[in-house]
Scaffold this active site. Structure first.
Site, PDB file in Angstrom:
ATOM      1  N   ARG A  88     -12.859  45.779 -40.244  1.00  0.00           N
ATOM      2  CA  ARG A  88     -13.571  46.084 -38.996  1.00  0.00           C
ATOM      3  C   ARG A  88     -14.860  45.295 -38.848  1.00  0.00           C
ATOM      4  O   ARG A  88     -15.555  45.034 -39.830  1.00  0.00           O
ATOM      5  CB  ARG A  88     -13.867  47.585 -38.931  1.00  0.00           C
ATOM      6  CG  ARG A  88     -12.616  48.435 -38.825  1.00  0.00           C
ATOM      7  CD  ARG A  88     -12.908  49.919 -38.987  1.00  0.00           C
ATOM      8  NE  ARG A  88     -11.689  50.712 -38.777  1.00  0.00           N
ATOM      9  CZ  ARG A  88     -10.807  50.986 -39.750  1.00  0.00           C
ATOM     10  NH1 ARG A  88     -11.000  50.539 -40.982  1.00  0.00           N
ATOM     11  NH2 ARG A  88      -9.728  51.701 -39.476  1.00  0.00           N
ATOM     12  N   HIS A 113      -8.980  43.906 -37.697  1.00  0.00           N
ATOM     13  CA  HIS A 113      -7.967  42.933 -38.113  1.00  0.00           C
ATOM     14  C   HIS A 113      -7.828  41.763 -37.144  1.00  0.00           C
ATOM     15  O   HIS A 113      -6.729  41.344 -36.784  1.00  0.00           O
ATOM     16  CB  HIS A 113      -6.627  43.621 -38.299  1.00  0.00           C
ATOM     17  CG  HIS A 113      -6.592  44.595 -39.445  1.00  0.00           C
ATOM     18  ND1 HIS A 113      -7.405  44.474 -40.546  1.00  0.00           N
ATOM     19  CD2 HIS A 113      -5.832  45.708 -39.654  1.00  0.00           C
ATOM     20  CE1 HIS A 113      -7.144  45.469 -41.389  1.00  0.00           C
ATOM     21  NE2 HIS A 113      -6.213  46.226 -40.879  1.00  0.00           N
ATOM     22  N   HIS A 187      -1.277  42.567 -45.709  1.00  0.00           N
ATOM     23  CA  HIS A 187      -1.341  44.003 -45.411  1.00  0.00           C
ATOM     24  C   HIS A 187      -0.005  44.671 -45.757  1.00  0.00           C
ATOM     25  O   HIS A 187       0.668  45.235 -44.900  1.00  0.00           O
ATOM     26  CB  HIS A 187      -1.683  44.210 -43.936  1.00  0.00           C
ATOM     27  CG  HIS A 187      -2.341  45.529 -43.635  1.00  0.00           C
ATOM     28  ND1 HIS A 187      -1.841  46.728 -44.082  1.00  0.00           N
ATOM     29  CD2 HIS A 187      -3.464  45.813 -42.941  1.00  0.00           C
ATOM     30  CE1 HIS A 187      -2.623  47.703 -43.656  1.00  0.00           C
ATOM     31  NE2 HIS A 187      -3.624  47.173 -42.963  1.00  0.00           N
ATOM     32  N   GLU A 326      -5.537  45.946 -50.045  1.00  0.00           N
ATOM     33  CA  GLU A 326      -5.774  44.734 -49.264  1.00  0.00           C
ATOM     34  C   GLU A 326      -6.965  43.958 -49.824  1.00  0.00           C
ATOM     35  O   GLU A 326      -8.110  44.315 -49.581  1.00  0.00           O
ATOM     36  CB  GLU A 326      -6.043  45.107 -47.806  1.00  0.00           C
ATOM     37  CG  GLU A 326      -4.992  45.998 -47.180  1.00  0.00           C
ATOM     38  CD  GLU A 326      -5.538  46.755 -45.979  1.00  0.00           C
ATOM     39  OE1 GLU A 326      -6.120  46.117 -45.082  1.00  0.00           O
ATOM     40  OE2 GLU A 326      -5.414  48.007 -45.960  1.00  0.00           O
TER      41      GLU A 326
END
Length: 361
Positions: A88, A113, A187, A326
């Site tokens: 973010r 993203h 992801h 991630e």
């Protein structure tokens, strides 16, 4: 006696056609003993990952879809390559060299993203393939200057390779013609029991090599700096089931509806990948070790899987049916001068290498 022909370790096959007529391809890298990864040119998605258990039975362990249409219509990031900026950015805004940049918001007031049309929505080109004992595929993408508000034309190369008997390497490289910010990641949504088997991942045993994490506010933006994991539900320095503390009365667990936090990896950004996480599934015996050169690792416990996404094998994915690890830069780094930088300048090359190594108990 004639030598037997060596079977191919790389297979290319059609996977569907987008509404604009673009054909999407699936490339399968075949390893030993049933180890296999399938990659799509749409979103550079890992569409399937087959891994053997302790008995040698190989099953698919990543969430995804059997058809192209759900990838194109529903943005759930299943197995996708994420960019230009994973995680973010507060308010979708940042300033770089005195210039204000704006990324369209797609997560409340924040950009997530890469904004509403991130790299997971793009068609990647096949730039190179290698058959043989260590099959690989390199995909390419050019993101023009101003794409989703980010400055500079960014040229990206992403290589998937089988670099060991049961090891998947995911390697990003990127260059730019103007100063910009770059944070790319894979992801994957993992369930080591197997997607067809169903069930949640709360019994998976996780170890994270991090002494601190980033607490977040109600909009999942980091506030303050790194906080110690010691004495909190976020302490996975010793092996612990994902579900052991997921219902603890802790403010950060409440805000994330579970785990959805960046872990600050020991050593920060490193020259070569080091062990960041290990996950064990006692039932099947499958083990996944993640090695990365990145400074952060977002651990997400599948909190917002709500049963509306129909995946492979006719499964509806529900809360905690998968976990994500991630590797990336820290979230909202563009607005935090005290966080490790994600800046990329002309003449430099962004590099990110992560290794997913599988074994059995």
């Amino acid at each position: 006696m004639m030598d037997r022909p060596v079977p191919p370790r790389l297979l290319r096959e059609p996977f569907g056609i987008l509404a604009d007529g673009t054909a999407i391809e699936r490339l399968r890298l075949l390893g030993d003993g049933g180890f296999e990864v399938a990659i799509l040119t749409f979103g550079a998605v890992v569409q399937a990952l087959h891994v053997p258990d302790r008995d040698g039975d190989s099953v698919d362990i990543v969430l995804g879809h059997d058809r192209l249409a759900p990838y194109a219509s529903d943005r759930r990031y299943f197995g996708a390559a994420v960019g230009r900026y994973a995680n973010r950015i507060q308010g979708g805004s940042f300033t770089l060299d005195g210039i204000a940049c704006h990324v369209p918001a797609n997560d409340g007031p924040n950009a997530l993203h890469g904004g509403p049309d991130g790299f997971d929505r793009r068609v990647w080109s096949v730039e190179a393939v290698t058959d043989g004992p260590a099959p690989s595929v390199t995909l390419g993408l050019v993101s023009p200057d101003g794409d989703q508000g980010f400055p500079g034309t960014l040229s990206v190369r992403l290589t998937y390779a089988l670099t060991g008997p049961r090891e998947l390497s995911i390697a990003f490289e990127a260059t730019t013609d103007r100063p910009t910010l770059v944070n790319l990641t894979h992801h994957g949504f993992f369930n080591l029991a197997g997607v067809a088997e169903g069930g949640d991942v709360l019994d998976h045993v996780l170890t994270l090599n991090a002494d601190s994490y980033l607490p977040v506010d109600a909009l999942a933006i980091p506030h303050g700096g790194p906080a110690p994991v010691a004495g909190t539900p976020f302490d996975f320095r010793s092996p612990k089931a994902i579900g052991a503390d997921i219902r603890a009365a802790h403010e950060q667990v409440r805000l994330g509806r579970g785990y959805d936090h960046n872990y600050c990896l020991s050593g920060g950004r490193t020259r070569v990948p080091r062990l960041a996480a290990r996950v064990e599934h006692p039932g099947s015996g499958r083990v996944m070790e993640l090695m990365t050169d990145q400074p952060g690792l977002q651990f997400y416990s599948g909190n917002f899987l709500d049963g509306t996404a129909e995946g492979k094998f006719g499964r509806l994915h529900r809360q905690s049916d998968a976990f994500c690890l991630e590797p990336q830069a820290w979230p909202d780094t563009p607005n935090r001068g005290d966080f490790p930088s994600a800046r990329l300048d002309p003449g430099e090359t962004y590099r990110h290498v992560s290794l997913y190594r599988f074994s059995t108990l």
